[in-house]
Write a protein that holds these residues in place. Structure first.
Motif, short mmCIF file in Angstrom:
data_model
loop_
_atom_site.label_atom_id
_atom_site.label_comp_id
_atom_site.label_asym_id
_atom_site.label_seq_id
_atom_site.Cartn_x
_atom_site.Cartn_y
_atom_site.Cartn_z
N THR A 183 0.96 -0.98 0.05
CA THR A 183 0.04 -0.20 -0.15
C THR A 183 0.83 1.27 -0.07
O THR A 183 0.55 2.18 -0.57
N ALA A 184 1.86 1.33 1.00
CA ALA A 184 2.73 2.57 0.93
C ALA A 184 3.38 2.72 -0.54
O ALA A 184 3.67 3.77 -0.72
N HIS A 185 3.95 1.51 -1.03
CA HIS A 185 4.62 1.60 -2.38
C HIS A 185 3.69 2.12 -3.49
O HIS A 185 4.05 3.18 -4.15
N GLN A 186 2.48 1.79 -3.34
CA GLN A 186 1.43 2.17 -4.52
C GLN A 186 1.13 3.60 -4.19
O GLN A 186 0.74 4.37 -5.14
N LEU A 187 1.14 4.11 -2.98
CA LEU A 187 0.58 5.37 -2.78
C LEU A 187 1.96 6.49 -3.02
O LEU A 187 1.70 7.39 -3.40
N GLN A 219 0.16 16.21 2.03
CA GLN A 219 1.02 15.93 3.11
C GLN A 219 0.66 14.83 4.01
O GLN A 219 1.08 13.98 4.54
N ARG A 220 -0.87 14.99 3.92
CA ARG A 220 -1.59 13.77 4.85
C ARG A 220 -1.30 12.46 4.25
O ARG A 220 -1.20 11.49 5.06
N LEU A 221 -1.76 12.65 3.10
CA LEU A 221 -1.49 11.18 2.13
C LEU A 221 -0.03 10.66 2.32
O LEU A 221 0.25 9.65 2.57
N ARG A 222 1.02 11.65 2.42
CA ARG A 222 2.50 11.28 2.63
C ARG A 222 2.56 10.49 3.97
O ARG A 222 3.19 9.61 4.29
N LEU A 223 1.81 11.22 5.03
CA LEU A 223 2.12 10.65 6.50
C LEU A 223 1.51 9.06 6.37
O LEU A 223 1.90 8.43 7.11
N VAL A 224 0.16 8.99 5.75
CA VAL A 224 -0.47 7.74 5.72
C VAL A 224 0.31 6.54 5.12
O VAL A 224 0.63 5.55 5.47
N SER A 225 1.08 7.06 4.24
CA SER A 225 2.01 6.30 3.30
C SER A 225 3.10 5.91 4.08
O SER A 225 3.57 4.81 4.29
N ASP A 226 3.53 6.82 5.01
CA ASP A 226 4.69 6.56 5.91
C ASP A 226 4.19 5.76 7.08
O ASP A 226 5.19 4.61 7.41
#
Length: 382
Positions: A183-187, A219-226
Motif C-alpha cells: 500500500t505504501a509503495h502504491q501510494l 502531506q496527509r497522504l504522505r503521512l498515511v503512506s509513511d
C-alpha cells in the motif's frame, strides 16, 4: 446445515477419539484377564504351601516348591483369622523398615483390590489363614496405560494447536506487513506526482491558497503512506511528549467533527514523556477518536484523560456513543470484525499491534455499556 461442522479436522478428531476409546476398552479387557490369572497363581501358591506343610515325608515336593519360589511378581500379605499380619512376600522391606505403618496401609489397599483367599487350618478351634494380594506391576501398567496415553495425546494436541496458532499468527503478520508495504509503495508514486503538481499550481496567479490547501492533503497522504511503510518493520522509538502528540491529534479530529461533538482533553501533568514512534502512535489515537465519532452518530462528547504514573502513562479515550455489546468486547480487536457498513475492520487490530508489539504497552477495552459509551485504555511504559 450439519455439513459445515464435518471437515477433515472433525474427522481426525473422531478417529483419535475412537483410537483412544478402543485402547481403553482393550486395556480393560487385558487387565481383567490378567487379574483372573493372578488370582489363579495366588491360589496355586496357597495350595502349594498347604501341600508342603501336610505332605508325607516321602512325597515329591519339587513342583510345590517351584510354585512357591517362582512367585515373585504378586505382593501377598498373610494374616490369621483376626487379620493380624503373619508374613508377607514381594513387598519392599526398606519401606516397611522406614515406616512401621506401611504394611498396614498395604493390607488395607489389598483388601480394597481383591477378595482374600482363605486357608482353613482347623475347625476346632477355628484357625484360618487369609491371603490378601495386590496388583502386580504388569497389571498396574496395563490399568494405567490408557491414562498415560490420554495424557500424551492431549499434550500432543495442545502442542499441535499451539504450533498452528503461532504459524497462523506469523502468516497473518506477514500478510499484514506485505499488504501495508505494498500500500505504501502504491501510494508513493501518485503522492510524489501530486506534490509536483502542487508546486506548479503555486506558480499560477490566484491559485496559491488552493495549492496550500491541496498541499495539506498531500502531506496527509504522505503521512498515511509513511505509517503503512512502518508496519512490518521495527520502528525507531524516541522520547517524545505524549501530551503534545495527543493534543495535536485531538485538534486534527476536532476540525473534522460536527459542532455537536465536544472533544475534551484532561491531564494530571503538562508533560508526559515516553519512547514512541510518532507516526504510528498518532495513527492509534486517530483510530480511537474516529471510532468514537462513528459510535456517536454526530453528537455527544469524547474525553481523552491522561494520567502520569510512576512507571506508566495511562490514556483513556471515552465516548458517549452506542457502546459495545458484551459478546463483542473480546472480538473488537480481531481482524475483519466491524459493526460499520464501511471499512475492513483492521483499525483496532492494527492499533493493538502497534501499541503492544512495537511499543510494548497495552490497549484494551476498559469499560463499555450499550447505549452509554465505551472507554479504551492505552498503557505506555515510561
Amino acid at each position: 446445515m450439519l455439513g459445515q461442522y464435518f471437515n477433515w479436522r472433525t474427522l481426525l478428531a473422531l478417529i483419535a477419539i475412537l483410537i483412544v476409546t478402543g485402547t481403553i476398552f482393550y486395556s480393560n479387557y487385558l487387565a481383567g484377564k490378567i487379574a483372573v490369572e493372578e488370582r489363579l497363581k495366588v491360589e496355586q501358591w496357597v495350595e502349594a504351601g498347604r501341600f508342603l506343610i501336610y505332605a508325607p515325608v516321602d512325597a515329591d515336593t519339587k513342583l510345590p516348591s517351584l510354585i512357591r519360589n517362582e512367585q515373585k511378581s504378586i505382593p501377598i500379605i498373610e494374616t490369621d483369622e483376626k487379620d493380624s499380619i503373619v508374613s508377607y512376600i514381594n513387598i519392599d522391606s526398606t519401606k516397611i523398615a522406614a515406616n512401621p505403618q506401611y504394611l498396614q496401609k498395604q493390607l488395607k489397599l489389598f483388601k480394597a483390590q481383591n477378595q482374600p483367599i482363605i486357608l482353613e487350618i482347623s475347625k476346632e478351634p477355628l484357625l484360618i489363614n487369609k491371603y490378601y494380594y495386590g496388583h502386580s506391576t504388569l497389571l498396574q501398567q496395563v490399568k494405567y496405560y490408557p491414562m498415560v496415553q490420554l495424557f500424551i495425546v492431549a499434550l500432543f494436541i495442545i502442542i499441535t494447536i499451539f504450533s498452528l496458532q503461532i504459524r497462523n499468527k506469523s502468516t497473518q503478520n506477514q500478510v499484514w506487513a506485505g499488504m501495508a508495504k505494498e500500500t505504501a509503495h502504491q501510494l508513493g508514486t501518485p503522492v510524489s506526482s501530486l506534490q509536483g503538481w502542487v508546486e506548479m499550481l503555486k506558480e499560477v496567479d490566484g491559485s496559491r491558497q488552493i495549492a496550500t490547501e491541496i498541499e495539506k492533503d498531500v502531506q496527509r497522504l504522505r503521512l498515511v503512506s509513511d505509517r503503512f511503510g512502518k508496519i512490518g518493520s521495527t520502528p525507531q522509538l524516541e522520547m517524545h511528549d505524549v501530551v503534545v502528540q495527543v493534543e495535536e491529534m485531538v485538534e486534527y479530529i476536532r476540525k473534522r467533527a460536527t459542532g455537536k461533538v465536544l472533544l475534551e482533553v484532561k491531564k494530571n501533568a503538562n508533560e508526559m514523556s515516553a519512547k514512541i514512534s510518532p507516526p504510528l502512535f498518532d495513527w492509534v489515537i486517530e483510530n480511537l477518536l474516529k471510532n468514537a465519532l462513528d459510535a456517536m452518530d454526530g453528537k455527544g462528547s469524547i474525553t481523552v484523560d491522561m494520567h502520569n504514573e510512576d512507571r506508566n502513562i495511562i490514556i483513556d479515550v471515552t465516548d458517549t456513543g452506542k457502546g459495545i455489546a458484551s459478546q463483542n468486547i473480546n472480538r473488537v480487536f480481531k481482524p475483519g470484525f466491524t459493526t460499520k457498513k464501511r471499512g475492513w475492520g483492521l483499525g483496532l487490530s492494527l492499533s493493538k499491534r502497534i501499541i503492544e508489539q512495537y511499543h510494548k504497552g497495552q490497549l484494551y477495552v476498559k469499560h463499555s455499556e450499550p447505549g452509554k459509551g465505551t472507554t479504551f485504555r492505552i498503557v505506555l511504559k515510561k
